[in-house]
Motif scaffolding. Structure first.
Motif, PDB file in Angstrom:
ATOM      1  N   LEU A   1       0.802  -1.227   0.000  1.00 15.67           N
ATOM      2  CA  LEU A   1       0.000   0.000   0.000  1.00 15.67           C
ATOM      3  C   LEU A   1       0.833   1.274   0.000  1.00 15.67           C
ATOM      4  CD1 LEU A   1      -2.847  -1.115   2.447  1.00 15.67           C
ATOM      5  CD2 LEU A   1      -2.833  -1.181  -0.055  1.00 15.67           C
ATOM      6  N   PRO A   2       1.829   1.430   0.889  1.00 20.09           N
ATOM      7  CA  PRO A   2       2.618   2.670   0.835  1.00 20.09           C
ATOM      8  C   PRO A   2       3.467   2.783  -0.421  1.00 20.09           C
ATOM      9  CG  PRO A   2       3.528   1.160   2.470  1.00 20.09           C
ATOM     10  CD  PRO A   2       2.210   0.594   2.040  1.00 20.09           C
ATOM     11  N   LEU A   3       3.861   1.662  -0.996  1.00 20.32           N
ATOM     12  CA  LEU A   3       4.632   1.705  -2.243  1.00 20.32           C
ATOM     13  C   LEU A   3       3.785   2.258  -3.387  1.00 20.32           C
ATOM     14  CD1 LEU A   3       6.368  -1.778  -1.957  1.00 20.32           C
ATOM     15  CD2 LEU A   3       7.472   0.454  -1.647  1.00 20.32           C
TER      16      LEU A   3
ATOM     17  N   CYS B   1       0.770  -8.157  -6.954  1.00 15.18           N
ATOM     18  CA  CYS B   1       1.279  -7.095  -6.087  1.00 15.18           C
ATOM     19  C   CYS B   1       2.613  -7.494  -5.461  1.00 15.18           C
ATOM     20  CB  CYS B   1       0.253  -6.682  -5.040  1.00 15.18           C
ATOM     21  SG  CYS B   1       0.183  -7.695  -3.575  1.00 15.18           S
ATOM     22  N   SER B   2       2.874  -8.797  -5.324  1.00 13.35           N
ATOM     23  CA  SER B   2       4.182  -9.240  -4.829  1.00 13.35           C
ATOM     24  C   SER B   2       5.282  -8.888  -5.829  1.00 13.35           C
ATOM     25  CB  SER B   2       4.182 -10.748  -4.576  1.00 13.35           C
ATOM     26  OG  SER B   2       3.289 -11.079  -3.530  1.00 13.35           O
ATOM     27  N   ILE B   3       4.958  -8.965  -7.111  1.00 14.88           N
ATOM     28  CA  ILE B   3       5.921  -8.579  -8.146  1.00 14.88           C
ATOM     29  C   ILE B   3       6.208  -7.085  -8.063  1.00 14.88           C
ATOM     30  CG2 ILE B   3       6.264  -8.355 -10.640  1.00 14.88           C
ATOM     31  CD1 ILE B   3       4.569 -10.931 -10.933  1.00 14.88           C
ATOM     32  N   VAL B   4       5.152  -6.285  -7.994  1.00 11.79           N
ATOM     33  CA  VAL B   4       5.324  -4.833  -7.884  1.00 11.79           C
ATOM     34  C   VAL B   4       6.113  -4.488  -6.630  1.00 11.79           C
ATOM     35  CG1 VAL B   4       4.107  -2.635  -7.593  1.00 11.79           C
ATOM     36  CG2 VAL B   4       3.239  -4.341  -9.211  1.00 11.79           C
ATOM     37  N   LYS B   5       5.784  -5.141  -5.539  1.00 12.50           N
ATOM     38  CA  LYS B   5       6.458  -4.887  -4.264  1.00 12.50           C
ATOM     39  C   LYS B   5       7.950  -5.229  -4.363  1.00 12.50           C
ATOM     40  CE  LYS B   5       5.220  -7.597  -0.935  1.00 12.50           C
ATOM     41  NZ  LYS B   5       4.448  -8.258   0.133  1.00 12.50           N
ATOM     42  N   LYS B   6       8.259  -6.350  -4.987  1.00  9.31           N
ATOM     43  CA  LYS B   6       9.662  -6.753  -5.148  1.00  9.31           C
ATOM     44  C   LYS B   6      10.433  -5.714  -5.961  1.00  9.31           C
ATOM     45  CE  LYS B   6      11.602 -10.132  -4.211  1.00  9.31           C
ATOM     46  NZ  LYS B   6      12.546 -10.456  -3.102  1.00  9.31           N
ATOM     47  N   VAL B   7       9.835  -5.200  -7.013  1.00 10.97           N
ATOM     48  CA  VAL B   7      10.506  -4.214  -7.869  1.00 10.97           C
ATOM     49  C   VAL B   7      10.704  -2.886  -7.135  1.00 10.97           C
ATOM     50  CG1 VAL B   7      10.289  -2.816  -9.969  1.00 10.97           C
ATOM     51  CG2 VAL B   7       9.706  -5.256 -10.019  1.00 10.97           C
TER      52      VAL B   7
END
Length: 415
Positions: free
Chosen positions: A78-80, A306-312
């Motif tokens: 969420l904050p990302l 969202c795990s992919i986005v978070k990792k990036v």
């Protein structure tokens, strides 16, 4: 006996065209209908940074990866999403940033469509607007979403067919004379769908000033951040202008990661409600009410994308690589606009075609009529929407000459 009463509804044009294209065995067929990025070979392009993130996620082998998250979504995501949308630097947060962040309530959604829908039903329930103003034309799904939310719809002029340009004067005049206090105004943050025409920064300022003066509520749909220009900051300019320069205005933003990460099928999105300065205490109440709606629909956003986005976005190296991938996609689309324009000019195709290179983003409002569009499909197996909207990403060095020549022939035939 209870009898179900249900009337047929027209099929979605884009999905119907894609189905027809897939069933077409003509070797030179071209799909300019679907809003998805394609390579010069006409193939999907899993972003290299996404493939690297997937590799790292497999190596991490997080045993919690299939577990439930929170109703508001993946808490770390969420904050990302918020910081990307609104331009906060997580490495250099100030007291001012902290106060501004406290104005923003964020939840994860099922992509941009889900964010638009969640925002529409939230406003319909809690703000009860008499009208939502949509651009004419707009993304067709905006009409469906607000119809289902039960909010009456009106349109403001956006596209001038005579000049094939943004009708700024018509938009301002209509909203000035007809929009009423508390109305919602749906605004495309960048890469307007379907026209590819965006306001200038000075025009954006005038639009926002009008909303502030008339107490209209801006609802931004941000589907192409970073994809349109290659710069995530440039494509979020209007949203950030409201946040930073109009602290007494409230707004909301529907954010999609489908285009800028190439995660079309993963359905990654976020919805942000921005309170006015001084109303920070209401943020948690807003989020709780959004969660109430989410719980009754889909319980929580899906985790894989969202795990992919978070990792990036948590890796400086991967974030830098993502910015490079954005430039790759945006520059290819710009080059295809130029190639189509150059070929039409070389052919001497009747009419003016400069608008193709003046527009930006994935789509071009070509100015072709429905009859010309049907002729392109029936005679040349080129698929685009009856409005004349073409997805530029479907063009490539291998087919752009064929497409330009087909357009030239149908334009001449219908002149």
């Amino acid at each position: 006996m209870t009898v179900l009463t249900v009337a047929p509804v027209p099929p979605d044009e884009i999905f119907a065209l894609t189905r027809a294209y897939n069933n077409d065995d003509y070797p030179q067929k071209v799909n300019l209908s679907a809003g998805v990025y394609r390579t010069n070979d006409g193939e999907p392009w899993p972003l290299p940074v996404v493939q690297e993130a997937e590799k790292q996620l497999r190596e991490d082998n997080n045993i919690f990866r299939h577990e439930y998250t929170a109703i508001e979504g993946d808490i770390a995501f969420l904050p990302l999403a918020r910081d990307l949308m609104f331009g906060f630097d997580s490495q250099a947060s100030s007291e001012k940033d902290a106060a501004t962040k406290a104005r923003i309530g964020t939840v994860q959604t099922v992509a941009g469509t889900g964010a638009n829908h969640l925002g529409a039903i939230f406003l319909a329930r809690h703000m009860k607007p008499r009208t939502v103003w949509l651009s004419n034309p707009s993304w067709a799904n905006h009409l469906t979403i607000w119809e289902l939310a039960g909010v009456p719809r009106k349109t403001y002029p956006y596209y001038s067919a005579a000049t094939r340009s943004f009708d700024f004067r018509g938009m301002m005049s209509t909203l000035e004379s007809e929009a009423e206090e508390g109305d919602v105004v749906l605004l495309h943050a960048c890469a307007h769908n379907p026209t590819g025409l965006d306001p200038s920064k000075e025009q954006w300022k005038s639009i926002i000033d009008l909303c502030e003066r008339k107490s209209l509520f801006p609802f931004f749909d941000s589907a192409y951040q970073g994809f349109a220009s290659g710069s995530a900051d440039e494509d979020a300019w209007a949203v950030r202008y409201v946040l930073n320069e109009k602290p007494q205005m409230e707004m909301c933003v529907a954010q999609s990661f489908s285009k800028n990460f190439g995660l079309y099928g993963q359905r990654v999105g976020a919805f942000h409600y921005v309170l006015n300065d001084g109303a920070q205490d209401l943020r948690d109440t807003v989020v709780v009410n959004l969660c109430h709606l989410i719980r009754g629909e889909y319980s929580m956003g899906p985790t894989a994308g969202c795990s992919i986005v978070k990792k990036v976005l948590t890796s400086p190296e991967l974030t830098a690589q993502w910015y490079d991938d954005l430039k790759t996609m945006s520059s290819r689309i710009i080059s295809m606009r130029q190639a189509l324009y150059d070929e039409l000019v070389r052919l001497g195709t009747p009419g003016t075609w400069k608008h193709i290179i003046e527009q930006n983003g994935m789509f071009s409002y070509t100015g072709l009529t429905p009859l010309q569009v049907y002729a392109l499909k029936d005679k040349y197996h080129i698929y685009l929407l009856k409005s004349g909207r073409a997805s530029i990403s479907g063009l490539s060095p291998k087919n752009v000459t064929y497409v330009a020549r087909a357009i030239d022939k149908v334009v001449r035939n219908f002149n």
